[in-house]
Design an enzyme around this catalytic site. Structure first.
Site, PDB file in Angstrom:
ATOM      1  N   HIS A  87       0.836  -1.198   0.000  1.00  0.00           N
ATOM      2  CA  HIS A  87       0.000   0.000   0.000  1.00  0.00           C
ATOM      3  C   HIS A  87       0.874   1.253   0.000  1.00  0.00           C
ATOM      4  CE1 HIS A  87      -3.318  -2.697   1.117  1.00  0.00           C
ATOM      5  NE2 HIS A  87      -4.111  -1.746   0.673  1.00  0.00           N
ATOM      6  N   LYS A 143      -0.375   4.803   4.609  1.00  0.00           N
ATOM      7  CA  LYS A 143      -1.092   3.770   5.374  1.00  0.00           C
ATOM      8  C   LYS A 143      -0.148   3.207   6.426  1.00  0.00           C
ATOM      9  CE  LYS A 143      -3.905  -0.419   4.797  1.00  0.00           C
ATOM     10  NZ  LYS A 143      -5.078   0.182   5.492  1.00  0.00           N
TER      11      LYS A 143
END
Length: 237
Positions: free
Chosen positions: A135, A139
């Site tokens: 990701h 994040k």
């Protein structure tokens, strides 16, 4: 349909645009600086609230919605351990929550493939299985909620895996690795490796648009249903 948005970051803004494009009305937008609007008549007029906030705020937001008779669609994770039983009891008593770790239609299909493949691979112990998720650098939590859901599906269907873990070499656990790189929306890869060959399945999101569209589709479904709802209810895989 009248929709309230809880959380107005990148995802909230994308959900807003898709909802408007599909002919829905946004009657209330609640973010960190206007929490008092939970008590507004505009919020109470919503058929469904779509909630994408921090894990620590999610359960409290559900309670505020239910107090006003508003159904909830939520993609927030991290509340299940502490409040899972409370949510199940509330939904059994007439409240409504549609929850998913990932609302992407593609991820729903990928999840169905994951479950089916795991059932097959349970018969072939020569294959070890591991997972990797990638990701964007913003994040901070890991592994992703989607990775946890996929991992739990594998553990449920493969007898030789007791549970999932990060950073493990113990073969009784499903190893789940995470990578944070650039602005990657989300990549989830599951590998079954043996001495003879390697079987790999991957879901690679091009953007967050698929997640946002799925959340709006979930709101449309939730308006007509009640109880504790999931992606598997909306897509009969």
């Amino acid at each position: 349909m009248k929709i309230a948005l809880i959380g107005y970051g990148k995802m909230g803004k994308m959900i807003e645009q898709i909802a408007l494009d599909r002919g829905h009305e946004i009657v209330s937008v609640i973010d960190i600086d206007n929490q008092q609007d939970f008590d507004s008549p505009e919020f109470a007029s919503a058929d469904v609230a779509i909630e994408f906030t921090a894990p620590q705020a999610a359960y409290g937001n559900y309670l505020k919605c239910w107090a006003k008779g508003v159904k909830v669609v939520s993609g927030s994770t991290g509340w299940m351990t502490e409040h899972g039983n409370d949510v199940r009891q509330a939904c059994a008593s007439g409240k409504t929550l549609f929850w998913a770790s990932n609302f992407s239609i593609g991820v729903a299909i990928f999840s169905a493939v994951n479950r089916y493949l795991a059932k097959i691979m349970n018969q072939f112990p020569q294959y070890d299985v591991e997972m990797e998720e990638t990701h964007h650098v913003h994040k901070l939590d890991h592994p992703s909620g989607t990775a946890i859901t996929l991992a739990e599906e594998i553990v449920e269907n493969i007898d030789r895996k007791e549970a999932w873990k990060e950073d493990t070499t113990d073969k009784k656990y499903l190893r789940v690795d995470h990578i944070r790189r650039g602005e990657v929306p989300g990549i989830h890869t599951i590998r079954y490796d043996s001495d003879a060959d390697l079987i790999t399945i991957t879901h690679d999101a091009h953007s967050r648009k698929g997640f946002a569209l799925g959340a709006v589709l979930a709101a449309e479904y939730t308006k007509e249903h009640q109880g504790l709802l999931t992606i598997s209810d909306m897509f009969k895989f």
